[in-house]
Write a protein that holds these residues in place. Structure first.
Motif, short mmCIF file in Angstrom:
data_model
loop_
_atom_site.label_atom_id
_atom_site.label_comp_id
_atom_site.label_asym_id
_atom_site.label_seq_id
_atom_site.Cartn_x
_atom_site.Cartn_y
_atom_site.Cartn_z
N ASN A 255 -15.38 2.40 34.28
CA ASN A 255 -17.01 2.41 34.04
C ASN A 255 -18.14 3.50 34.64
O ASN A 255 -18.50 4.26 33.78
CB ASN A 255 -17.59 0.93 34.29
N ARG A 256 -18.04 4.20 35.69
CA ARG A 256 -19.23 5.32 35.95
C ARG A 256 -18.08 6.61 35.56
O ARG A 256 -18.92 7.17 34.92
CB ARG A 256 -18.98 5.58 38.36
N THR B 81 -18.93 7.01 32.19
CA THR B 81 -20.84 7.02 32.01
C THR B 81 -21.00 8.61 32.96
O THR B 81 -21.41 9.02 32.07
CB THR B 81 -21.42 5.87 32.40
N GLU B 82 -21.13 8.05 34.18
CA GLU B 82 -21.71 9.38 34.65
C GLU B 82 -20.11 10.07 34.70
O GLU B 82 -20.73 12.04 34.83
CB GLU B 82 -21.32 9.01 36.41
N ASP C 65 -20.60 12.62 31.32
CA ASP C 65 -21.83 13.38 31.10
C ASP C 65 -21.58 14.45 31.92
O ASP C 65 -22.32 15.46 31.42
CB ASP C 65 -22.76 12.30 31.84
N ALA D 150 -20.30 0.73 29.15
CA ALA D 150 -19.44 2.14 29.22
C ALA D 150 -18.56 3.03 28.12
O ALA D 150 -19.00 3.83 27.77
CB ALA D 150 -18.49 1.39 31.04
N HIS E 9 -21.52 4.29 25.92
CA HIS E 9 -22.19 5.26 26.89
C HIS E 9 -21.10 6.12 26.44
O HIS E 9 -21.57 7.46 25.77
CB HIS E 9 -21.88 4.67 28.21
#
Length: 308
Positions: free
Chosen positions: A94-95, A98-99, A102, A154, A157
């Motif tokens: 999930n990170r 998202t991160e 990005d 996520a 996103h």
């Protein structure tokens, strides 16, 4: 074309590298482990060790490579998936959705990379009401089980970030195609039951077909959101007993909903009774893609024979 592949050693990464190289493209693929560099290099790609959650490292890598496209295939599921603690199983993934996306989009934009492609998911994410097969215009589930809320957020996103960059989102169905997959052992132990009537739908895709669609999205420079799934969305009551038969296991147990919920949680019940499948018509039309395994029926049987 020179493609920067973030996540070169996951489920789809090696197959994607192989297909891109076979079609004459240059690939720079990332891994977080130096031990996996030889695998990437053996497939004909350039390997670099990059942490996808490190913004500076991602920015430097993309600026150095200066590719024609960047592809997000980063996941972290080596520890397996727990339906009771679903979001915990997907915490790092999930990170990365998202991160990680990005950082990758920012690096691409800073370097002038014109095309961003990202792998998403078309398994349990569709709205669980109405028809049993959804297309890309249908909404994602507004009310997922509590244990899946962070994971669906996520995915939302990731898709929003890629669409804002005028990129390409590929919603893969549930993967299969690796001989020796752990699913066979689970089925032999009869640890994958049918809940209630087994009415929840699943869309599958062979890993080779998922890689093929990704190559076509890159080569054809197509933008938008596409379901990359086979031609036959099917309920658990059909695909699960069939898969058990392919691997020589006994038919799955049929358990009442209350017992499956107690043992495996609401996510398992939802996936076995309420989830919707996905249509691949847009991907076939826009990408010029035809799955080599149009049905999981032939695909499951083939993989089982290869694994035997």
């Amino acid at each position: 074309m020179h493609a920067y592949l973030a996540g070169g050693t996951g489920a789809i990464g090696p197959r994607l590298i192989r297909q891109l190289v076979e079609r004459g493209h240059q690939v720079t693929a990332t891994t977080t482990s130096a031990a996996k560099v030889p695998l990437i290099e053996s497939l004909g790609a350039t390997a670099i060790v990059v942490d996808g959650l490190d913004a500076a490292a991602v920015g430097e890598a993309v600026a150095t490579v200066r590719p024609d496209a960047v592809v997000h295939q980063m996941t972290a599921l080596a520890g397996g998936i727990s339906t009771k603690q679903f979001d915990r199983s997907f915490a790092i993934t999930n990170r990365l959705r998202t991160e990680g996306i990005d950082h990758l989009v920012a690096a691409a934009q800073a370097t002038g990379v014109p095309h961003v492609v990202a792998g998403s998911y078309a398994g349990w994410t569709n709205e669980r009401t109405g028809g049993w097969v959804k297309d890309e215009d249908d909404p994602l589930d507004p009310t997922p089980p509590p244990a899946q809320r962070e994971s669906l957020a996520a995915i939302r996103h990731l898709e929003a970030a890629v669409r804002a960059a005028d990129g390409t989102v590929l919603r893969y169905g549930s993967f299969y195609g690796d001989p020796g997959d752990a699913m066979a052992e689970i089925l032999h132990k009869r640890q994958f039951p049918l809940a209630g009537g087994g009415t929840g739908y699943m869309s599958w895709v062979h890993l080779d077909d998922a890689a093929k669609a990704t190559v076509l999205a890159l080569e054809n420079n197509v933008r938008g959101v596409f379901n990359v799934v086979d031609d036959e969305p099917a309920p658990a009551s059909e695909w699960l007993p069939y898969l058990a038969g392919c691997v020589g296991a006994k038919p799955p147990l049929r358990l009442p909903l209350w017992l499956v919920r107690m043992v495996a949680g609401d996510v398992a019940v939802s996936m076995l009774t309420r989830t919707r499948g996905s249509s691949n018509e847009r991907a076939k039309r826009a990408l010029g893609w035809e799955p080599g395994w149009p049905s999981w029926r032939q695909g499951f049987r083939h993989v089982a024979e290869v694994s035997a």
